[in-house]
Design an enzyme around this catalytic site. Structure first.
Site, PDB file in Angstrom:
ATOM      1  N   PHE A 309       0.995  -1.142  -0.127  1.00  0.00           N
ATOM      2  CA  PHE A 309       0.153   0.033   0.139  1.00  0.00           C
ATOM      3  C   PHE A 309       1.068   1.246   0.048  1.00  0.00           C
ATOM      4  O   PHE A 309       1.815   1.291   0.802  1.00  0.00           O
ATOM      5  CB  PHE A 309      -0.916   0.074   1.092  1.00  0.00           C
ATOM      6  CG  PHE A 309      -1.597   1.467   1.393  1.00  0.00           C
ATOM      7  CD1 PHE A 309      -2.931   1.582   0.938  1.00  0.00           C
ATOM      8  CD2 PHE A 309      -0.972   2.527   2.010  1.00  0.00           C
ATOM      9  CE1 PHE A 309      -3.405   2.706   0.954  1.00  0.00           C
ATOM     10  CE2 PHE A 309      -1.546   3.669   2.013  1.00  0.00           C
ATOM     11  CZ  PHE A 309      -2.740   3.868   1.699  1.00  0.00           C
ATOM     12  N   GLU A 310       0.730   1.984  -0.958  1.00  0.00           N
ATOM     13  CA  GLU A 310       1.320   3.455  -1.078  1.00  0.00           C
ATOM     14  C   GLU A 310       0.452   4.457  -1.579  1.00  0.00           C
ATOM     15  O   GLU A 310      -0.224   4.127  -2.728  1.00  0.00           O
ATOM     16  CB  GLU A 310       2.519   3.311  -1.811  1.00  0.00           C
ATOM     17  CG  GLU A 310       3.796   2.494  -1.240  1.00  0.00           C
ATOM     18  CD  GLU A 310       4.894   2.612  -2.142  1.00  0.00           C
ATOM     19  OE1 GLU A 310       4.711   2.522  -3.069  1.00  0.00           O
ATOM     20  OE2 GLU A 310       6.070   2.517  -1.519  1.00  0.00           O
ATOM     21  N   VAL A 311       0.384   5.422  -1.130  1.00  0.00           N
ATOM     22  CA  VAL A 311      -0.168   6.497  -1.698  1.00  0.00           C
ATOM     23  C   VAL A 311       1.032   7.785  -1.802  1.00  0.00           C
ATOM     24  O   VAL A 311       1.750   8.046  -0.711  1.00  0.00           O
ATOM     25  CB  VAL A 311      -1.310   7.471  -0.963  1.00  0.00           C
ATOM     26  CG1 VAL A 311      -1.807   8.850  -1.929  1.00  0.00           C
ATOM     27  CG2 VAL A 311      -2.591   6.588  -1.041  1.00  0.00           C
TER      28      VAL A 311
END
Ligand SMILES: Nc1nc2c(ncn2[C@@H]2O[C@H](COP(=O)(O)OP(=O)(O)O)[C@@H](O)[C@H]2O)c(=O)[nH]1
Ligand SMILES: [Mg+2]
Length: 423
Positions: A309-311
């Site tokens: 998960f990455e923003v």
């Protein structure tokens, strides 16, 4: 004379009246969509664009198919409903007052991942993107087949794009000693290190570390949200994480953090130290060294953000600082002579190159990727956002998580009830 003037005046009134009436009726036929509320995160505005993605380390050929798209007024495919957040004022670098940011979801996948990514897309759409219609970029080392494209395009409420990765971004660099790399894989297989014998996993980790943000299709965007197959989102996301990032000058974010398997990265910190010595100008003041190291940088404690998960901000990844970091590590060969994951690479970079305040912990994004869960500790949050996760599964405060360390370094107060979720 006076009579004919009056008639001309009447005719003119009628004419302009009809024109005004036409404009009123035609504009009122455009539905006014609701703007999603992100007021809870209102912060400083005016994020400056430090890096022109078409310059620096971006090769001209890789930018060719990606003409800078400043405005996206295309309707969402397969959707009769109006875009909830029209992107009429999207610009590179600036934060638009309303509507979408210049952002995309991004997924690296094989054709065989279709049904697992379909599951993830459904999660993301149901909990968030059905209200926003952000684009989705799919990347693959082989060409995507028609089935993959057909199904994913039907599921995504924004526009979909499909890219095939260039060979030089998914192969052994010529400075890698093949015999040495092979011996490492055989040894790791014997020691049963997860993915230790895999070549493709190593290409994947190197690609996610150094190349995904430089793909032609990614040049169109400033922000990305990485989504992997078979992940879950457990709560409604009633705000725009991209906007939160932009308005608060964030560059990288996480929901789960933990310790990396030491056997996969024995010398990564040596390379990181080499980088720090060689490029002191890239090291941020007020960085997160305290979170990465327990002895002031001498050794690495293996804490990393879980990068499935990455923003994050693509311009940061495309900056000289990040590229110099990636290239220093890449030249040392640890993607192949060890089994460096993109998670510790991104995390060490974020920890050294960014101010600690530029890294965002998204407590409100409840998330699962096998085998760990992030579930908000606060019951109020869980009820308000229709969360379906069991708070007992929350990984944040367990012994193998590095999130307690993060809260301590940031001076953030842990939520009430965290002690009950320690084991
Ligand atoms: N195109 C392509 N994608 C891959 C390959 N290997 C892994 N991926 C993708 O890379 C990401 C990470 O792989 P995954 O198997 O989930 O690794 P894990 O999460 O570390 O267990 C996922 O999005 C996968 O779909 C590959 O050989 N080719
Ligand atoms: Mg995965």
């Amino acid at each position: 004379m006076a009579g004919s003037t009056r008639i001309i005046r009447y005719v003119l009134f009628a004419f302009f009246g009809i024109i005004i009436l036409f404009f009123i009726t035609s504009s009122s036929s455009i539905p006014k969509p609701p703007i999603p509320d992100s007021s809870i995160f209102k912060g400083a505005k005016g994020n400056k664009n430090h890096n022109d993605p078409s310059s620096g380390h971006t090769s001209p050929s890789s930018a060719s198919s990606g003409e800078q798209r400043l405005v996206d007024e295309r309707p969402a495919p397969g959707s009769a409903a109006p875009a909830a957040a029209p992107a009429s004022n999207v610009t590179m670098g600036a934060v638009p007052a309303t509507g979408r940011l210049n952002a995309t979801f991004v997924t690296l996948a094989r054709n065989s991942d279709l049904w697992d990514i379909a599951d993830s897309i459904r999660q993301v759409e149901d909990r968030f993107n059905r209200n926003y219609h952000y684009d989705w970029v799919f990347l693959n080392d082989r060409e995507f087949d028609d089935d993959f494209k057909k199904v994913t395009t039907a599921l995504v409420s924004g526009k979909t794009h499909y890219g095939t990765i260039a060979k030089e971004h998914w192969s052994f660099p010529d400075f890698i000693d093949q015999d040495k790399a092979k011996a490492v894989r055989e040894d790791m297989a014997e020691r049963k290190i997860i993915y230790g014998d895999s070549i493709s996993y190593r290409h994947m980790c190197r690609f996610e570390s150094g190349f995904f943000f430089r793909q032609p299709l990614m040049q169109n965007y400033e922000w990305y949200w990485r989504v992997e197959p078979s992940v879950k989102l457990y709560c409604d996301i009633g705000f725009d994480p991209f906007r939160v990032m932009a308005e608060n000058k964030k560059k990288y974010s996480f929901v789960i953090s933990l310790y990396e398997y030491a056997e996969t990265i024995p010398t990564i910190w040596d390379s990181a130290k080499k980088f720090m010595k060689q490029y002191p100008e890239h090291i941020a003041e007020g960085n997160s060294m305290k979170w990465l190291s327990d002895d002031n940088g001498e050794s690495y404690n293996h804490c990393h953000f879980w990068s499935n998960f990455e923003v994050g901000n693509l311009n940061w990844l495309r900056s000289d600082a990040y590229i110099d970091f990636f290239e220093t590590l890449d030249r040392d060969g640890g993607f192949f002579y060890e089994r460096w994951g993109d998670a510790p690479v991104h995390s060490i970079a974020a920890g050294l190159l960014l101010k600690k305040e530029e890294i965002q912990f998204f407590d409100d994004i409840a998330y699962w990727h096998v085998p760990f869960t992030h579930c908000p500790t606060s019951e109020k949050k869980r009820l308000e956002n229709k969360c379906a996760c069991n708070p007992k599964d929350n990984f944040d405060w367990k012994g193998y998580s590095c999130t307690t360390r993060w809260f301590d370094m940031m001076g953030m107060e842990k939520p009430a009830g965290y002690q009950d979720q320690k084991d």
